[in-house]
Write an enzyme that holds these catalytic residues in place. Structure first.
Site, mmCIF file in Angstrom:
data_model
loop_
_atom_site.group_PDB
_atom_site.id
_atom_site.type_symbol
_atom_site.label_atom_id
_atom_site.label_comp_id
_atom_site.label_asym_id
_atom_site.label_seq_id
_atom_site.Cartn_x
_atom_site.Cartn_y
_atom_site.Cartn_z
ATOM 1 N N THR A 125 -73.880 -40.027 -20.040
ATOM 2 C CA THR A 125 -73.296 -39.890 -18.702
ATOM 3 C C THR A 125 -73.936 -38.766 -17.892
ATOM 4 O O THR A 125 -74.398 -37.772 -18.473
ATOM 5 C CB THR A 125 -71.787 -39.601 -18.870
ATOM 6 O OG1 THR A 125 -71.245 -39.177 -17.624
ATOM 7 C CG2 THR A 125 -71.498 -38.497 -19.884
ATOM 8 N N ASP A 126 -73.878 -38.906 -16.569
ATOM 9 C CA ASP A 126 -74.365 -37.826 -15.700
ATOM 10 C C ASP A 126 -73.465 -36.594 -15.773
ATOM 11 O O ASP A 126 -73.842 -35.516 -15.301
ATOM 12 C CB ASP A 126 -74.505 -38.304 -14.241
ATOM 13 C CG ASP A 126 -73.202 -38.755 -13.594
ATOM 14 O OD1 ASP A 126 -72.148 -38.760 -14.259
ATOM 15 O OD2 ASP A 126 -73.238 -39.112 -12.400
ATOM 16 N N GLU A 127 -72.265 -36.739 -16.359
ATOM 17 C CA GLU A 127 -71.350 -35.588 -16.434
ATOM 18 C C GLU A 127 -71.912 -34.470 -17.295
ATOM 19 O O GLU A 127 -71.450 -33.329 -17.204
ATOM 20 C CB GLU A 127 -69.987 -36.010 -17.004
ATOM 21 C CG GLU A 127 -69.249 -36.908 -16.065
ATOM 22 C CD GLU A 127 -67.737 -36.843 -16.216
ATOM 23 O OE1 GLU A 127 -67.227 -35.918 -16.863
ATOM 24 O OE2 GLU A 127 -67.087 -37.727 -15.660
HETATM 25 P P1 NAD Z 1 -63.994 -47.544 -22.230
HETATM 26 O O1 NAD Z 1 -63.035 -46.422 -22.432
HETATM 27 O O2 NAD Z 1 -63.648 -48.617 -21.263
HETATM 28 O O3 NAD Z 1 -64.272 -48.262 -23.620
HETATM 29 C C1 NAD Z 1 -64.505 -47.540 -24.811
HETATM 30 C C2 NAD Z 1 -64.520 -48.537 -25.959
HETATM 31 O O4 NAD Z 1 -64.825 -47.815 -27.167
HETATM 32 C C3 NAD Z 1 -63.170 -49.239 -26.184
HETATM 33 O O5 NAD Z 1 -63.357 -50.602 -26.438
HETATM 34 C C4 NAD Z 1 -62.601 -48.527 -27.409
HETATM 35 O O6 NAD Z 1 -61.720 -49.332 -28.177
HETATM 36 C C5 NAD Z 1 -63.873 -48.189 -28.180
HETATM 37 N N1 NAD Z 1 -63.701 -47.044 -29.078
HETATM 38 C C6 NAD Z 1 -63.165 -45.835 -28.769
HETATM 39 N N2 NAD Z 1 -63.133 -45.047 -29.887
HETATM 40 C C7 NAD Z 1 -63.707 -45.785 -30.875
HETATM 41 C C8 NAD Z 1 -63.974 -45.522 -32.252
HETATM 42 N N3 NAD Z 1 -63.671 -44.337 -32.826
HETATM 43 N N4 NAD Z 1 -64.558 -46.502 -32.996
HETATM 44 C C9 NAD Z 1 -64.867 -47.695 -32.434
HETATM 45 N N5 NAD Z 1 -64.609 -48.015 -31.151
HETATM 46 C C10 NAD Z 1 -64.047 -47.062 -30.372
HETATM 47 O O7 NAD Z 1 -65.380 -46.852 -21.873
HETATM 48 P P2 NAD Z 1 -66.489 -47.295 -20.820
HETATM 49 O O8 NAD Z 1 -66.086 -46.817 -19.482
HETATM 50 O O9 NAD Z 1 -66.819 -48.717 -21.046
HETATM 51 O O10 NAD Z 1 -67.699 -46.360 -21.306
HETATM 52 C C11 NAD Z 1 -68.608 -46.818 -22.301
HETATM 53 C C12 NAD Z 1 -69.666 -45.757 -22.530
HETATM 54 O O11 NAD Z 1 -70.356 -45.480 -21.314
HETATM 55 C C13 NAD Z 1 -69.104 -44.416 -22.998
HETATM 56 O O12 NAD Z 1 -69.990 -43.899 -23.970
HETATM 57 C C14 NAD Z 1 -69.099 -43.550 -21.749
HETATM 58 O O13 NAD Z 1 -69.245 -42.183 -22.094
HETATM 59 C C15 NAD Z 1 -70.314 -44.085 -21.032
HETATM 60 N N6 NAD Z 1 -70.290 -43.968 -19.560
HETATM 61 C C16 NAD Z 1 -69.219 -44.449 -18.853
HETATM 62 C C17 NAD Z 1 -69.252 -44.381 -17.462
HETATM 63 C C18 NAD Z 1 -68.103 -44.904 -16.618
HETATM 64 O O14 NAD Z 1 -68.106 -44.697 -15.397
HETATM 65 N N7 NAD Z 1 -67.136 -45.603 -17.181
HETATM 66 C C19 NAD Z 1 -70.365 -43.823 -16.807
HETATM 67 C C20 NAD Z 1 -71.422 -43.323 -17.579
HETATM 68 C C21 NAD Z 1 -71.384 -43.420 -18.955
HETATM 69 O O1 DAU Z 2 -69.911 -39.790 -14.024
HETATM 70 C C1 DAU Z 2 -69.768 -40.659 -15.110
HETATM 71 C C2 DAU Z 2 -68.366 -40.549 -15.643
HETATM 72 O O2 DAU Z 2 -67.533 -41.192 -14.690
HETATM 73 C C3 DAU Z 2 -68.177 -41.191 -17.019
HETATM 74 O O3 DAU Z 2 -68.928 -40.477 -17.956
HETATM 75 C C4 DAU Z 2 -66.711 -41.195 -17.433
HETATM 76 O O4 DAU Z 2 -66.557 -41.920 -18.633
HETATM 77 C C5 DAU Z 2 -65.900 -41.862 -16.337
HETATM 78 O O5 DAU Z 2 -64.531 -41.771 -16.651
HETATM 79 C C6 DAU Z 2 -66.172 -41.203 -14.995
HETATM 80 O O6 DAU Z 2 -65.651 -39.846 -14.968
HETATM 81 P P1 DAU Z 2 -64.934 -39.249 -13.666
HETATM 82 O O7 DAU Z 2 -64.098 -38.111 -14.085
HETATM 83 O O8 DAU Z 2 -65.901 -39.038 -12.569
HETATM 84 O O9 DAU Z 2 -64.059 -40.553 -13.291
HETATM 85 P P2 DAU Z 2 -62.550 -40.726 -12.817
HETATM 86 O O10 DAU Z 2 -62.422 -42.168 -12.418
HETATM 87 O O11 DAU Z 2 -61.569 -40.190 -13.791
HETATM 88 O O12 DAU Z 2 -62.491 -39.834 -11.508
HETATM 89 C C7 DAU Z 2 -63.404 -40.051 -10.429
HETATM 90 C C8 DAU Z 2 -63.072 -39.028 -9.353
HETATM 91 O O13 DAU Z 2 -61.792 -39.346 -8.782
HETATM 92 C C9 DAU Z 2 -62.947 -37.617 -9.864
HETATM 93 O O14 DAU Z 2 -63.426 -36.717 -8.863
HETATM 94 C C10 DAU Z 2 -61.452 -37.417 -10.044
HETATM 95 C C11 DAU Z 2 -60.869 -38.267 -8.938
HETATM 96 N N1 DAU Z 2 -59.538 -38.865 -9.208
HETATM 97 C C12 DAU Z 2 -59.376 -39.583 -10.349
HETATM 98 C C13 DAU Z 2 -58.158 -40.152 -10.640
HETATM 99 C C14 DAU Z 2 -57.960 -40.940 -11.912
HETATM 100 C C15 DAU Z 2 -58.506 -38.701 -8.283
HETATM 101 O O15 DAU Z 2 -58.659 -38.076 -7.238
HETATM 102 N N2 DAU Z 2 -57.304 -39.281 -8.584
HETATM 103 C C16 DAU Z 2 -57.070 -39.980 -9.739
HETATM 104 O O16 DAU Z 2 -55.927 -40.441 -9.940
#
Ligand code: NAD
Ligand code: DAU
Length: 337
Positions: A125-127
């Site tokens: 992730t970019d985080e």
């Molecule tokens: P998600 O939370 O929707 O899904 C996570 C999945 O992993 C679920 O199916 C869960 O059951 C499984 N899981 C969790 N713990 C586990 C374990 N111990 N063993 C096996 N399975 C397990 O997550 P997502 O949003 O699809 O993110 C997927 C990947 O992409 C993550 O690595 C996250 O860090 C990365 N990522 C997410 C975002 C985003 O915006 N969602 C952005 C950048 C990177």
């Molecule tokens: O940048 C990549 C990341 O994006 C991934 O690595 C993470 O898995 C994914 O959860 C996401 O993280 P963020 O913290 O950026 O996402 P989130 O949707 O939780 O929040 C996005 C922005 O919105 C953040 O600035 C917090 C704000 N927010 C979020 C929620 C849930 C609110 O203002 N209100 C809310 O209720």
């Protein structure tokens, strides 16, 4: 190619599995998932029965289970999505993020080394770069300055994955993507939460002043980039994957309200996230130059597709909201006042 996908029942993993099965480019996909609150096999209901797909219910930190899968399935490649992915949850309770994101990644890397897996793509992730002041953008050499237990556990797992290339010559690449959105995203994240609350005329909780900036990437664009890195990425290399669409949260929310036809009076300011990163910003130049990838979906079109999906899949939302979701929702937002 036989691919072991971890976390394939989650949001991005299920999109990747669906794409690989539909487009028939993988000979076999094994989906290893623990089915936490975020994992849902309904996300894959439309791929149907096929000998090219197998689901295994296990924890990636369980060495015996993981080695059993490597021994029986002999995957050529691992695409490692599984994670505790929500920042707010990691702030309330860091232990699951450490267990899965650090120990789970370690367990998979060890198994990949032992069973001599040919390719390992670690999804990150970019985080990990932390908050970035304008006008800077992070390239892949930018320092790691993770702020939350979630992002710190991801940064640690990135370093561990890269160390398996440096030390053991495991063929590892790391991808770092910006904020994803699209169908099947669990409604704890900003866009699906705001869509789902707007559709139900509920308050839209904005953390702090709502001027935090995120870069939005449509989930299928992300999955195309991951396939490109799998096939063309180099060992020991990191690839940023950004959406070229930086917006303040309040602007995203306004667009959701406009597209759902709901009033701005639904917007409710709540207490900010502790350690909240103000701005994420990535450059995609490396991926674009070396692999030729760029995002195709415009934000306005992607948001429309996503809102339509949530409107049409009301039952899916109700089901995922009926369980553990409500407990965390109440805890998180009660504390914010
Ligand atoms: P998600 O939370 O929707 O899904 C996570 C999945 O992993 C679920 O199916 C869960 O059951 C499984 N899981 C969790 N713990 C586990 C374990 N111990 N063993 C096996 N399975 C397990 O997550 P997502 O949003 O699809 O993110 C997927 C990947 O992409 C993550 O690595 C996250 O860090 C990365 N990522 C997410 C975002 C985003 O915006 N969602 C952005 C950048 C990177
Ligand atoms: O940048 C990549 C990341 O994006 C991934 O690595 C993470 O898995 C994914 O959860 C996401 O993280 P963020 O913290 O950026 O996402 P989130 O949707 O939780 O929040 C996005 C922005 O919105 C953040 O600035 C917090 C704000 N927010 C979020 C929620 C849930 C609110 O203002 N209100 C809310 O209720």
């Amino acid at each position: 190619m036989k691919i072991l996908v971890t976390g394939g029942a989650g949001f991005i993993g299920s999109s990747f599995v669906r794409m690989a099965v539909r487009e028939r480019w993988a000979e076999r996909i094994i989906n290893l998932d623990k089915l936490t609150y975020a994992g849902n096999l309904d996300n894959l209901r439309d791929i149907g029965q096929t000998a090219r797909y197998n689901f295994v219910h296990a924890d990636i930190a369980d060495t015996e289970a993981v080695e059993g899968i490597f021994a029986s399935e002999a995957p050529d490649a691992v695409i490692h999505f599984a994670a505790e992915s929500h920042v707010d949850r990691s702030i309330h309770s860091p232990a699951p993020a450490i267990h899965t994101n650090l120990n789970g990644t370690f367990t998979l890397l060890e198994a990949a080394r032992k069973y001599k897996v040919a390719r390992f793509v670690h999804i990150s992730t970019d985080e990990v770069y932390g908050s970035i002041d304008p006008p800077d953008e992070a390239d892949e050499t930018y320092p790691l300055r993770a702020s939350s237990p979630y992002s710190a556990s991801k940064a640690g797992s990135d370093l561990l994955a890269l160390s398996y290339y440096t030390t053991y010559k495991l063929n590892v690449s790391v991808t770092r993507a910006s904020n994803n959105y699209g169908p099947y995203q669990f409604p704890e994240k900003l866009i699906p939460l705001m869509i789902s609350n707007a559709l139900e005329d509920k308050p839209l909780p904005v953390y702090g002043d709502g001027q935090q900036v995120r870069d939005w990437l449509y989930v299928e664009d992300h999955c195309r980039a991951i396939r490109a890195v799998l096939e063309k990425g180099a060992s020991g290399e990191i690839y940023n994957i950004g959406g070229n669409c930086s917006l303040p949260n309040l602007e995203v929310i306004r667009r959701i309200l406009k597209l759902t036809g709901k009033p701005e009076t639904l917007v409710t300011r709540v207490a900010d996230r502790p350690g909240h990163d103000r701005r994420y910003a990535l450059t995609n130049q490396k991926l674009n130059r070396i692999i030729g990838w760029e995002p195709l979906m415009s934000f306005d079109q992607g948001l429309e597709v996503t809102i339509d999906w949530y409107r049409e899949n009301h039952e899916w939302i109700e089901r995922v909201k009926s369980g553990e979701y409500r407990l965390f929702y109440e805890l998180n937002y009660a504390q914010r006042g």
